[in-house]
Design an enzyme around this catalytic site. Structure first.
Site, PDB file in Angstrom:
ATOM      1  N   ARG A 181       1.384  -6.196   1.835  1.00  0.00           N
ATOM      2  CA  ARG A 181       1.166  -4.746   1.725  1.00  0.00           C
ATOM      3  C   ARG A 181       0.759  -4.212   3.079  1.00  0.00           C
ATOM      4  O   ARG A 181      -0.198  -4.687   3.674  1.00  0.00           O
ATOM      5  CB  ARG A 181       0.029  -4.443   0.740  1.00  0.00           C
ATOM      6  CG  ARG A 181       0.371  -4.628  -0.672  1.00  0.00           C
ATOM      7  CD  ARG A 181      -0.532  -3.871  -1.592  1.00  0.00           C
ATOM      8  NE  ARG A 181      -1.939  -3.837  -1.250  1.00  0.00           N
ATOM      9  CZ  ARG A 181      -2.847  -3.208  -1.979  1.00  0.00           C
ATOM     10  NH1 ARG A 181      -2.487  -2.546  -3.063  1.00  0.00           N
ATOM     11  NH2 ARG A 181      -4.099  -3.212  -1.637  1.00  0.00           N
ATOM     12  N   THR A 230      -0.038   2.179   4.505  1.00  0.00           N
ATOM     13  CA  THR A 230       0.770   2.849   3.475  1.00  0.00           C
ATOM     14  C   THR A 230       0.596   2.194   2.096  1.00  0.00           C
ATOM     15  O   THR A 230       0.954   2.795   1.089  1.00  0.00           O
ATOM     16  CB  THR A 230       2.268   2.781   3.825  1.00  0.00           C
ATOM     17  OG1 THR A 230       2.653   1.390   3.821  1.00  0.00           O
ATOM     18  CG2 THR A 230       2.550   3.375   5.193  1.00  0.00           C
ATOM     19  N   ASP A 270      -9.781  -9.519  -2.207  1.00  0.00           N
ATOM     20  CA  ASP A 270      -8.452  -9.859  -1.680  1.00  0.00           C
ATOM     21  C   ASP A 270      -8.121 -11.296  -2.082  1.00  0.00           C
ATOM     22  O   ASP A 270      -8.716 -12.245  -1.566  1.00  0.00           O
ATOM     23  CB  ASP A 270      -8.447  -9.699  -0.159  1.00  0.00           C
ATOM     24  CG  ASP A 270      -7.045  -9.841   0.399  1.00  0.00           C
ATOM     25  OD1 ASP A 270      -6.409 -10.899   0.151  1.00  0.00           O
ATOM     26  OD2 ASP A 270      -6.556  -8.909   1.059  1.00  0.00           O
TER      27      ASP A 270
HETATM   28  C1  PRP Z   1      -1.715  -8.750  -2.463  1.00  0.00           C
HETATM   29  C2  PRP Z   1      -1.431  -9.423  -3.781  1.00  0.00           C
HETATM   30  C3  PRP Z   1      -0.154  -8.787  -4.213  1.00  0.00           C
HETATM   31  C4  PRP Z   1      -0.302  -7.386  -3.690  1.00  0.00           C
HETATM   32  C5  PRP Z   1      -0.684  -6.513  -4.845  1.00  0.00           C
HETATM   33  O1  PRP Z   1      -0.974  -9.313  -1.463  1.00  0.00           O
HETATM   34  O2  PRP Z   1      -1.364 -10.813  -3.695  1.00  0.00           O
HETATM   35  O3  PRP Z   1       1.001  -9.400  -3.686  1.00  0.00           O
HETATM   36  O4  PRP Z   1      -1.354  -7.399  -2.724  1.00  0.00           O
HETATM   37  O5  PRP Z   1      -0.700  -5.198  -4.472  1.00  0.00           O
HETATM   38  P1  PRP Z   1       0.347  -4.115  -5.003  1.00  0.00           P
HETATM   39  O6  PRP Z   1       0.466  -4.333  -6.466  1.00  0.00           O
HETATM   40  O7  PRP Z   1      -0.330  -2.828  -4.644  1.00  0.00           O
HETATM   41  O8  PRP Z   1       1.633  -4.302  -4.269  1.00  0.00           O
HETATM   42  P2  PRP Z   1      -1.190  -8.968   0.092  1.00  0.00           P
HETATM   43  O9  PRP Z   1      -0.275  -7.873   0.499  1.00  0.00           O
HETATM   44  O10 PRP Z   1      -2.650  -8.744   0.359  1.00  0.00           O
HETATM   45  O11 PRP Z   1      -0.663 -10.229   0.821  1.00  0.00           O
HETATM   46  P3  PRP Z   1      -1.236 -11.728   0.837  1.00  0.00           P
HETATM   47  O12 PRP Z   1      -1.025 -12.306  -0.545  1.00  0.00           O
HETATM   48  O13 PRP Z   1      -0.390 -12.390   1.856  1.00  0.00           O
HETATM   49  O14 PRP Z   1      -2.689 -11.673   1.202  1.00  0.00           O
HETATM   50  N1  URA Z   2      -4.410  -7.195  -3.404  1.00  0.00           N
HETATM   51  C1  URA Z   2      -5.511  -7.970  -3.626  1.00  0.00           C
HETATM   52  O1  URA Z   2      -5.555  -9.127  -3.177  1.00  0.00           O
HETATM   53  N2  URA Z   2      -6.522  -7.446  -4.331  1.00  0.00           N
HETATM   54  C2  URA Z   2      -6.488  -6.207  -4.827  1.00  0.00           C
HETATM   55  O2  URA Z   2      -7.463  -5.773  -5.480  1.00  0.00           O
HETATM   56  C3  URA Z   2      -5.350  -5.408  -4.585  1.00  0.00           C
HETATM   57  C4  URA Z   2      -4.317  -5.943  -3.883  1.00  0.00           C
END
Ligand code: PRP
Ligand code: URA
Length: 219
Positions: A114, A118, A210
């Site tokens: 993400r 944005t 996170d």
């Molecule tokens: C997190 C999570 C999802 C996403 C959820 O990933 O693991 O993939 O955010 O958010 P959304 O429903 O608003 O799209 P992140 O982008 O933090 O990446 P990571 O798993 O590499 O830390």
């Molecule tokens: N991604 C995460 O890892 N945690 C949240 O709460 C939302 C997005």
């Protein structure tokens, strides 16, 4: 047996896995004091437990076997092919639990993150089994927040011909569920909790923070 509640929205179903052991383990994961080692272990254990529900409708075939006492007709999971597709990074934490349950499953990977400003997903990797379109695909991601990442991953799988997909998450926000159901009404969603809302940074409240950082200890 694992009990679960079914909440029907539109066409697809949201399966809330309310088994006490899942809820107990999730509560420990949510606590901010829980470190990466325990967080990873608990996520793996919950994934295996959720896997029981997600594989509940796999078809069985009769086979003839012989026990030490007599011959019998027994059941075996039909040669239905399964693929687990984690959304990187955090979805990786749910793969080993599912593989403990279904060791012959293939594993694909979809890399999405993400954008911090944005909150929109950005694709950086996609490698899937060649015959992915013939498989039941279980997409894993612990967090369903805005739903953007899951929707994009589901789009990518459908573009490659997948027609039988389930989404397995740990914690979901109502906003994410609504978005996935609107865009992918054919995809059932399995979750251990539906939380209150998203905050101004699109994090789930109360959530667990996170997930990727907590699994891999990156913050
Ligand atoms: C997190 C999570 C999802 C996403 C959820 O990933 O693991 O993939 O955010 O958010 P959304 O429903 O608003 O799209 P992140 O982008 O933090 O990446 P990571 O798993 O590499 O830390
Ligand atoms: N991604 C995460 O890892 N945690 C949240 O709460 C939302 C997005």
């Amino acid at each position: 047996m694992i009990t679960f509640a079914k909440i029907t929205y539109h066409m697809s179903q949201v399966h809330l896995i309310d088994h006490p052991m899942v809820q107990h383990k999730l509560s420990i994961m949510r606590q901010k004091e829980t470190g990466s080692k325990d967080f990873r272990q608990l996520l793996k254990e919950i994934s295996l437990l959720m896997g029981y529900e997600i594989t509940r409708d796999l078809p069985l075939a009769d086979i003839e076997i012989e026990t030490p006492i007599s011959k019998m007709t027994a059941s075996r999971v039909l040669g239905r092919k399964l693929a687990v597709v984690p959304i990187l990074r955090a979805g990786l934490g749910m793969v080993d639990g599912l593989l403990d349950l279904v060791p012959v499953a293939r594993v694909g990977h979809i890399g999405l993150y993400r954008d911090e400003k944005t909150h929109k997903p950005v694709v950086y990797y996609c490698k899937l089994p060649e015959d992915i379109q013939e498989r039941l695909v279980i997409v894993t991601d612990p967090m369903l927040a805005t739903g953007g990442s899951s929707c994009d991953a589901l789009d990518m799988l459908k573009e490659r011909g997948c027609t039988n997909i389930k989404l397995m998450c740990l914690v979901a926000a109502p906003e994410g569920i609504e978005k996935v159901q609107a865009a992918h009404p054919d995809v059932d969603i399995y979750v251990a909790a539906i939380d209150e809302r998203l905050n101004e940074n699109a994090y789930i409240v109360p959530g667990l923070g996170d997930a990727g950082d907590r699994i891999f200890g990156t913050k």
